[in-house]
Design a protein around this motif. Structure first.
Motif, PDB file in Angstrom:
ATOM      1  N   PHE A   1       0.837  -1.198   0.000  1.00 60.75           N
ATOM      2  CA  PHE A   1       0.000   0.000   0.000  1.00 60.75           C
ATOM      3  C   PHE A   1       0.872   1.247   0.000  1.00 60.75           C
ATOM      4  CE2 PHE A   1      -2.786  -3.221   1.707  1.00 60.75           C
ATOM      5  CZ  PHE A   1      -4.025  -2.906   1.176  1.00 60.75           C
ATOM      6  N   THR A   2       0.403   2.261  -0.721  1.00 56.16           N
ATOM      7  CA  THR A   2       1.110   3.539  -0.753  1.00 56.16           C
ATOM      8  C   THR A   2       0.623   4.434   0.392  1.00 56.16           C
ATOM      9  OG1 THR A   2      -0.519   4.570  -2.219  1.00 56.16           O
ATOM     10  CG2 THR A   2       1.314   3.394  -3.245  1.00 56.16           C
ATOM     11  N   LYS A   3       1.443   5.405   0.757  1.00 50.33           N
ATOM     12  CA  LYS A   3       1.042   6.353   1.797  1.00 50.33           C
ATOM     13  C   LYS A   3       0.001   7.337   1.276  1.00 50.33           C
ATOM     14  CE  LYS A   3       5.405   6.232   4.352  1.00 50.33           C
ATOM     15  NZ  LYS A   3       6.578   7.013   4.837  1.00 50.33           N
ATOM     16  N   THR A   4       0.107   7.688   0.024  1.00 49.18           N
ATOM     17  CA  THR A   4      -0.818   8.665  -0.548  1.00 49.18           C
ATOM     18  C   THR A   4      -2.101   7.982  -1.020  1.00 49.18           C
ATOM     19  OG1 THR A   4      -1.073  10.376  -2.234  1.00 49.18           O
ATOM     20  CG2 THR A   4       0.183   8.429  -2.848  1.00 49.18           C
ATOM     21  N   SER A   5      -3.179   8.757  -0.996  1.00 48.34           N
ATOM     22  CA  SER A   5      -4.446   8.277  -1.566  1.00 48.34           C
ATOM     23  C   SER A   5      -4.831   9.080  -2.802  1.00 48.34           C
ATOM     24  CB  SER A   5      -5.562   8.384  -0.517  1.00 48.34           C
ATOM     25  OG  SER A   5      -5.736   9.727  -0.100  1.00 48.34           O
ATOM     26  N   GLU A   6      -3.984  10.029  -3.200  1.00 48.09           N
ATOM     27  CA  GLU A   6      -4.257  10.825  -4.392  1.00 48.09           C
ATOM     28  C   GLU A   6      -4.032   9.979  -5.644  1.00 48.09           C
ATOM     29  OE1 GLU A   6      -1.977  14.365  -4.408  1.00 48.09           O
ATOM     30  OE2 GLU A   6      -2.615  14.998  -2.404  1.00 48.09           O
ATOM     31  N   TRP A   7      -4.967  10.090  -6.574  1.00 45.09           N
ATOM     32  CA  TRP A   7      -4.955   9.242  -7.763  1.00 45.09           C
ATOM     33  C   TRP A   7      -3.708   9.457  -8.619  1.00 45.09           C
ATOM     34  CZ3 TRP A   7      -6.902   5.020  -9.591  1.00 45.09           C
ATOM     35  CH2 TRP A   7      -6.997   4.783 -10.947  1.00 45.09           C
ATOM     36  N   VAL A   8      -3.350  10.723  -8.864  1.00 49.77           N
ATOM     37  CA  VAL A   8      -2.219  11.027  -9.745  1.00 49.77           C
ATOM     38  C   VAL A   8      -0.908  10.627  -9.085  1.00 49.77           C
ATOM     39  CG1 VAL A   8      -0.989  12.866 -10.953  1.00 49.77           C
ATOM     40  CG2 VAL A   8      -3.489  12.888 -10.879  1.00 49.77           C
ATOM     41  N   LYS A   9      -0.726  11.014  -7.826  1.00 49.44           N
ATOM     42  CA  LYS A   9       0.528  10.687  -7.144  1.00 49.44           C
ATOM     43  C   LYS A   9       0.680   9.185  -6.960  1.00 49.44           C
ATOM     44  CE  LYS A   9       3.346  11.958  -3.173  1.00 49.44           C
ATOM     45  NZ  LYS A   9       3.418  12.731  -1.908  1.00 49.44           N
ATOM     46  N   TYR A  10      -0.437   8.481  -6.753  1.00 46.35           N
ATOM     47  CA  TYR A  10      -0.380   7.020  -6.613  1.00 46.35           C
ATOM     48  C   TYR A  10       0.246   6.373  -7.834  1.00 46.35           C
ATOM     49  CZ  TYR A  10      -2.284   2.336  -7.353  1.00 46.35           C
ATOM     50  OH  TYR A  10      -2.437   1.016  -7.670  1.00 46.35           O
TER      51      TYR A  10
ATOM     52  N   ASP B   1       7.355   4.153 -10.118  1.00 46.03           N
ATOM     53  CA  ASP B   1       8.687   4.059  -9.513  1.00 46.03           C
ATOM     54  C   ASP B   1       8.936   2.671  -8.941  1.00 46.03           C
ATOM     55  OD1 ASP B   1      11.174   5.466  -8.476  1.00 46.03           O
ATOM     56  OD2 ASP B   1      10.291   4.796  -6.585  1.00 46.03           O
ATOM     57  N   VAL B   2       7.929   2.096  -8.289  1.00 48.35           N
ATOM     58  CA  VAL B   2       8.076   0.753  -7.706  1.00 48.35           C
ATOM     59  C   VAL B   2       8.305  -0.288  -8.795  1.00 48.35           C
ATOM     60  CG1 VAL B   2       6.825  -1.076  -6.502  1.00 48.35           C
ATOM     61  CG2 VAL B   2       6.797   1.260  -5.613  1.00 48.35           C
ATOM     62  N   LEU B   3       7.542  -0.246  -9.871  1.00 53.47           N
ATOM     63  CA  LEU B   3       7.678  -1.227 -10.939  1.00 53.47           C
ATOM     64  C   LEU B   3       9.039  -1.122 -11.634  1.00 53.47           C
ATOM     65  CD1 LEU B   3       4.101  -1.122 -12.522  1.00 53.47           C
ATOM     66  CD2 LEU B   3       5.046  -2.798 -10.925  1.00 53.47           C
TER      67      LEU B   3
END
Length: 414
Positions: free
Chosen positions: A321-330, A336-338
């Motif tokens: 899970f990401t820290k952000t819940s914003e659609w664009v930043k997610y 970056d992870v991939l």
């Protein structure tokens, strides 16, 4: 008072034998209207100047009150001037049309007061939700619901007072409303259902203005723009307005992605079967990378494991899970992870897998092709060995060509 002034002015004009009664009435009416316009203009200018001055003060309510009463006060001045002019016209003409002056003055005064109160409610609403005027602005949906309810109470009260002023009995009106309300309720049940649906939305607050909502039961998805008493306005992602009756939300499930605490990354990464001995190290490094990533919430569920032997890949499950819940930043974090996962796989000397197929040709088919090629070469004068070598070489080239064609067709990254 007005009548005494008219009598004095009329007597003075009569003593000097200046004008007839009609001209005297017109002159007085003109003077009253002109004086009313002058006073209204001066009051409007004074209040506007006070607004500009008070807007610079720290008090957030003084300019709101002035802005709310400015127009009603100007209207009240005009109401008084027109009333006096009508009284003058009634004194000279005694026409029946001017007998309603007193009632109209009372109704006008009630209207001015209600106008000022409604304007003040609107100004208070704007102040409470303004991030400029309030350090901690209140929720717009809640303030808007209270504002609507307050305006409704004011309007109903004004209507009842106006009816009482006009000579109607309020008790009779309320009794008629009680009996007629039953018939109106049956005739407008859908309207009432939407009204109470809007009340439930304001009470339970499953969403508010600005939230992104969607329903798995209906084709509803978009950003809430307005929550009215009859329907909600939702702006879909293709920028079309969607109007949904409030009663709909009492019978369907509604998701509110705007209130997500985190966003999930769930991917299956496939490597080649040739890299089976490197899978353990790859899994360990991916897990370590995610635990140390600045935008990954390590306190939430984090799973990186070898998942399954697939048809042409060794599958590795990545769940975090990401820290952000914003659609664009997610999506930026996911990219970056991939990419980092791809670097880890390449760093271990492995490769990402893609679907492949291996073709096995039966011996009978091979023999048939060999005999065909041998007969063709005999006709050209080749020896048996040369014909066999040429046939094997041709078959090999054909198999390689078919394999390349298949790989090109199925070579799509997972």
């Amino acid at each position: 008072m007005i009548e005494e002034g008219i009598v004095a002015f009329s007597g003075w004009m009569t003593n000097f034998e200046l004008l007839s009664s009609g001209w005297r009435a017109g002159l007085i009416v003109f003077g009253l209207v002109f004086g009313t316009a002058t006073v209204a203009f001066m009051v409007s200018r004074v209040i506007a100047a006070m607004e500009r001055k008070f807007i610079e003060t720290r008090n957030i309510w003084d300019d709101a009150i002035l802005h709310a009463i400015r127009l009603p006060l100007v209207f009240f001045i005009w109401l008084q001037g027109v009333y006096w002019a009508a009284e003058v016209a009634y004194y000279y003409s005694e026409a029946d049309v001017f007998t309603a002056n007193d009632a109209l003055l009372e109704i006008g005064f009630i209207w001015v007061v209600s106008w000022a109160v409604l304007g003040l409610i609107k100004q208070i609403e704007q102040v409470l939700v303004s991030p400029v005027k309030m350090k901690k602005p209140m929720d717009y949906t809640t303030v808007n619901a209270i504002s609507k309810l307050s305006r409704m109470v004011v309007i109903i009260t004004v209507i009842l007072i106006a009816l009482q002023t006009l000579g109607y009995s309020i008790s009779g009106v309320l009794a008629f409303g009680g009996v007629g309300g039953i018939a109106i309720g049956f005739a407008a049940k859908d309207l009432l259902a939407n009204f109470f649906g809007g009340f439930i939305i304001h009470l339970d607050r499953p969403f508010k203005v600005g939230d992104w909502i969607r329903s798995p039961d209906r084709n509803i998805e978009g950003t809430v723009e307005q929550i009215g008493w009859r329907m909600c306005t939702i702006r879909t992602f293709d920028k079309r307005p969607l109007y949904v009756p409030n009663a709909t939300f009492t019978t369907i499930a509604v998701e509110n992605p705007s209130r997500m605490s985190h966003r999930r990354i769930s991917e299956t990464i496939g490597v080649r079967y040739e890299d089976i001995d490197r899978v353990s190290g790859i899994v360990s490094d991916i897990r370590s990378m995610l635990q140390n990533h600045d935008e990954i919430e390590a306190r939430q569920t984090l799973i990186v494991n070898f998942l399954a032997f697939n048809h042409s890949t060794l599958d590795i499950m990545v769940y975090t899970f990401t820290k952000t819940s914003e659609w664009v930043k997610y999506h930026e974090v996911k990219q970056d992870v991939l990419l980092k996962i791809s670097d880890i796989i390449i760093g271990h000397g492995a490769e990402l897998a893609f679907p492949t197929q291996t073709l096995h040709v039966a011996d009978s088919v091979k023999l048939k092709h060999l005999e065909h090629d041998f007969g063709r070469d005999q006709g050209r004068g080749d020896t048996a060995n040369e014909a066999g070598e040429r046939s094997l070489r041709d078959n090999h080239e054909e198999a390689v060509s078919q394999q390349k064609s298949v790989e090109k067709h199925y070579a799509k990254p997972r």
